[in-house]
Design an enzyme around this catalytic site. Sequence first.
Site, PDB file in Angstrom:
ATOM      1  N   TYR A   1       0.802  -1.227   0.000  1.00 23.23           N
ATOM      2  CA  TYR A   1       0.000   0.000   0.000  1.00 23.23           C
ATOM      3  C   TYR A   1       0.832   1.273   0.000  1.00 23.23           C
ATOM      4  O   TYR A   1       0.299   2.358  -0.147  1.00 23.23           O
ATOM      5  CB  TYR A   1      -0.980  -0.007   1.174  1.00 23.23           C
ATOM      6  CG  TYR A   1      -2.226  -0.794   0.855  1.00 23.23           C
ATOM      7  CD1 TYR A   1      -2.219  -2.177   0.899  1.00 23.23           C
ATOM      8  CD2 TYR A   1      -3.403  -0.156   0.490  1.00 23.23           C
ATOM      9  CE1 TYR A   1      -3.350  -2.899   0.593  1.00 23.23           C
ATOM     10  CE2 TYR A   1      -4.541  -0.870   0.186  1.00 23.23           C
ATOM     11  CZ  TYR A   1      -4.513  -2.238   0.237  1.00 23.23           C
ATOM     12  OH  TYR A   1      -5.639  -2.944  -0.088  1.00 23.23           O
TER      13      TYR A   1
ATOM     14  N   ASP B   1     -12.465  -8.864   4.125  1.00 25.56           N
ATOM     15  CA  ASP B   1     -13.664  -9.078   3.298  1.00 25.56           C
ATOM     16  C   ASP B   1     -14.155 -10.512   3.463  1.00 25.56           C
ATOM     17  O   ASP B   1     -15.364 -10.769   3.509  1.00 25.56           O
ATOM     18  CB  ASP B   1     -13.371  -8.816   1.818  1.00 25.56           C
ATOM     19  CG  ASP B   1     -13.627  -7.365   1.423  1.00 25.56           C
ATOM     20  OD1 ASP B   1     -13.338  -6.473   2.249  1.00 25.56           O
ATOM     21  OD2 ASP B   1     -14.116  -7.120   0.304  1.00 25.56           O
TER      22      ASP B   1
ATOM     23  N   ASP C   1      -2.613 -18.453   3.686  1.00 26.80           N
ATOM     24  CA  ASP C   1      -3.519 -19.298   2.890  1.00 26.80           C
ATOM     25  C   ASP C   1      -4.257 -20.291   3.794  1.00 26.80           C
ATOM     26  O   ASP C   1      -5.466 -20.522   3.645  1.00 26.80           O
ATOM     27  CB  ASP C   1      -2.793 -19.993   1.717  1.00 26.80           C
ATOM     28  CG  ASP C   1      -1.456 -20.596   2.086  1.00 26.80           C
ATOM     29  OD1 ASP C   1      -1.011 -20.433   3.248  1.00 26.80           O
ATOM     30  OD2 ASP C   1      -0.838 -21.243   1.228  1.00 26.80           O
TER      31      ASP C   1
ATOM     32  N   ASP D   1      -6.499  -6.680   4.144  1.00 24.87           N
ATOM     33  CA  ASP D   1      -7.532  -6.196   3.216  1.00 24.87           C
ATOM     34  C   ASP D   1      -8.366  -7.386   2.730  1.00 24.87           C
ATOM     35  O   ASP D   1      -9.592  -7.373   2.791  1.00 24.87           O
ATOM     36  CB  ASP D   1      -6.860  -5.488   2.033  1.00 24.87           C
ATOM     37  CG  ASP D   1      -7.877  -5.060   0.987  1.00 24.87           C
ATOM     38  OD1 ASP D   1      -8.929  -4.512   1.377  1.00 24.87           O
ATOM     39  OD2 ASP D   1      -7.627  -5.284  -0.214  1.00 24.87           O
TER      40      ASP D   1
ATOM     41  N   LYS E   1       3.176 -14.780   5.609  1.00 19.89           N
ATOM     42  CA  LYS E   1       3.586 -15.704   4.557  1.00 19.89           C
ATOM     43  C   LYS E   1       5.116 -15.784   4.595  1.00 19.89           C
ATOM     44  O   LYS E   1       5.793 -15.629   3.569  1.00 19.89           O
ATOM     45  CB  LYS E   1       3.057 -15.205   3.200  1.00 19.89           C
ATOM     46  CG  LYS E   1       3.245 -16.155   2.040  1.00 19.89           C
ATOM     47  CD  LYS E   1       2.292 -17.329   2.024  1.00 19.89           C
ATOM     48  CE  LYS E   1       2.609 -18.278   0.880  1.00 19.89           C
ATOM     49  NZ  LYS E   1       1.719 -19.463   0.824  1.00 19.89           N
TER      50      LYS E   1
HETATM   51  C1  IPM Z   1     -10.646  -1.180   2.089  1.00 22.07           C
HETATM   52  C2  IPM Z   1     -10.675  -0.867   0.628  1.00 22.07           C
HETATM   53  C3  IPM Z   1      -9.484   0.032   0.279  1.00 22.07           C
HETATM   54  C4  IPM Z   1      -8.230  -0.769   0.601  1.00 22.07           C
HETATM   55  C5  IPM Z   1      -9.473   0.548  -1.164  1.00 22.07           C
HETATM   56  C6  IPM Z   1     -10.771   1.260  -1.512  1.00 22.07           C
HETATM   57  C7  IPM Z   1      -8.313   1.456  -1.449  1.00 22.07           C
HETATM   58  O1  IPM Z   1     -10.675  -2.032  -0.124  1.00 22.07           O
HETATM   59  O2  IPM Z   1     -10.774  -0.252   2.901  1.00 22.07           O
HETATM   60  O3  IPM Z   1     -10.502  -2.359   2.443  1.00 22.07           O
HETATM   61  O4  IPM Z   1      -7.735  -1.510  -0.247  1.00 22.07           O
HETATM   62  O5  IPM Z   1      -7.740  -0.633   1.715  1.00 22.07           O
HETATM   63 MN    MN Z   2     -10.803  -3.859   1.075  1.00 21.37          MN
END
Ligand code: IPM
Ligand code: MN
Length: 343
Positions: A126, A233, A205, A229, A172
């Site tokens: 990042y 999700d 993983d 990240d 990793k």
């Molecule tokens: C998050 C989003 C961001 C990230 C994007 C929108 C830059 O996916 O907050 O998880 O990758 O951190």
């Molecule tokens: Mn994200």
Amino acid sequence: MRRYRIAVIPGDGIGPEVMSATLPILEAVSETRGDLEFEFITLRAGDGAKEELGEALPKETVREVERCDACLFAAVGRSASEVILPLRQRLDLYANVRPAKIYPNIPALAGKADLVMVRENTEDLYRRVGFRGEDWGVALRIITRRASERIARYAFELARREGRRRVTSVHKANVLDHTDEIFLEACRRVAGDYPEIEYEEMIVDTCAMRLVMTPEHFDVLVTTNMFGDILSDLAAGLVGGLGMAPSGNIGESRAIFEPVHGSAPDIAGRGIANPIATILSAKMMLEWLGEADAARDIERGVVEALERGAPLTPDLGGSAKTWELAEAIRGAILNKPLAQKEF
Ligand code: IPM
Ligand code: MN
């Protein structure tokens, strides 16, 4: 009376919709508590700002976020990486805290889950340091001992504060030895200061698979930026989707709270976005401000509304509008039944 100046960034897409569902919830908490007040300062950022003002992240927005007590951020569109990434890095909001928990009557994939992902928020890929040629690209994965120790300490302090029993550090190092050995060394060193908390290490993983198969195993996870990240999700997917996933970007003295979902252009403008991720982000903001009782009011409102089966948005299997779900939560906080009028 305690007064807080809150920077509010509605942004693009469903951002303004979930934000205008959330601010009345904070007002309701202020009304029931009687001893705290909010002043909301609405700021521009995102695609709309870029079109109209020529910059996705106007300097005035950054200045005002720095001046306010805390910031509530909804979602930005295509320009997300020009807005939220610089905010996280410039304000040094090093801990991205992402709880994933199952609420009543939510159609969740996992049977049981109540975990917190602690994602390092300032470095790794990042930093976007790299090069590209015509047919090739290089991205540098930057990991430092300082940032790794700081995020590990944040994770253990959170575990201690919340009475959680285990911290899993996700890495990793079997392949990315240059970087993840530093991350692991830092985690081990910090773990030594918290003997009452179990410490374990897991390769990323394997962690992805185990999150799906035995989510109840996990308590606090700590990991580098990119893995965090992706895994956050995944964790949101276990507990009902991104509509249920709040987060906080937290630094030494500043913080920005935002739902994990983006601007969702596919449903923007229809008034059907799930406001809970933003409402729970506001709850995290209150906790961070030291307003634990007010934070509990919000969570209790969400739980009670959901226990009553209160109008669910389409992502949760219902057909309700954003305002109906938000109003059920607001009603539960104010101890009133669902109002008929739209706000
Ligand atoms: C998050 C989003 C961001 C990230 C994007 C929108 C830059 O996916 O907050 O998880 O990758 O951190
Ligand atoms: Mn994200």
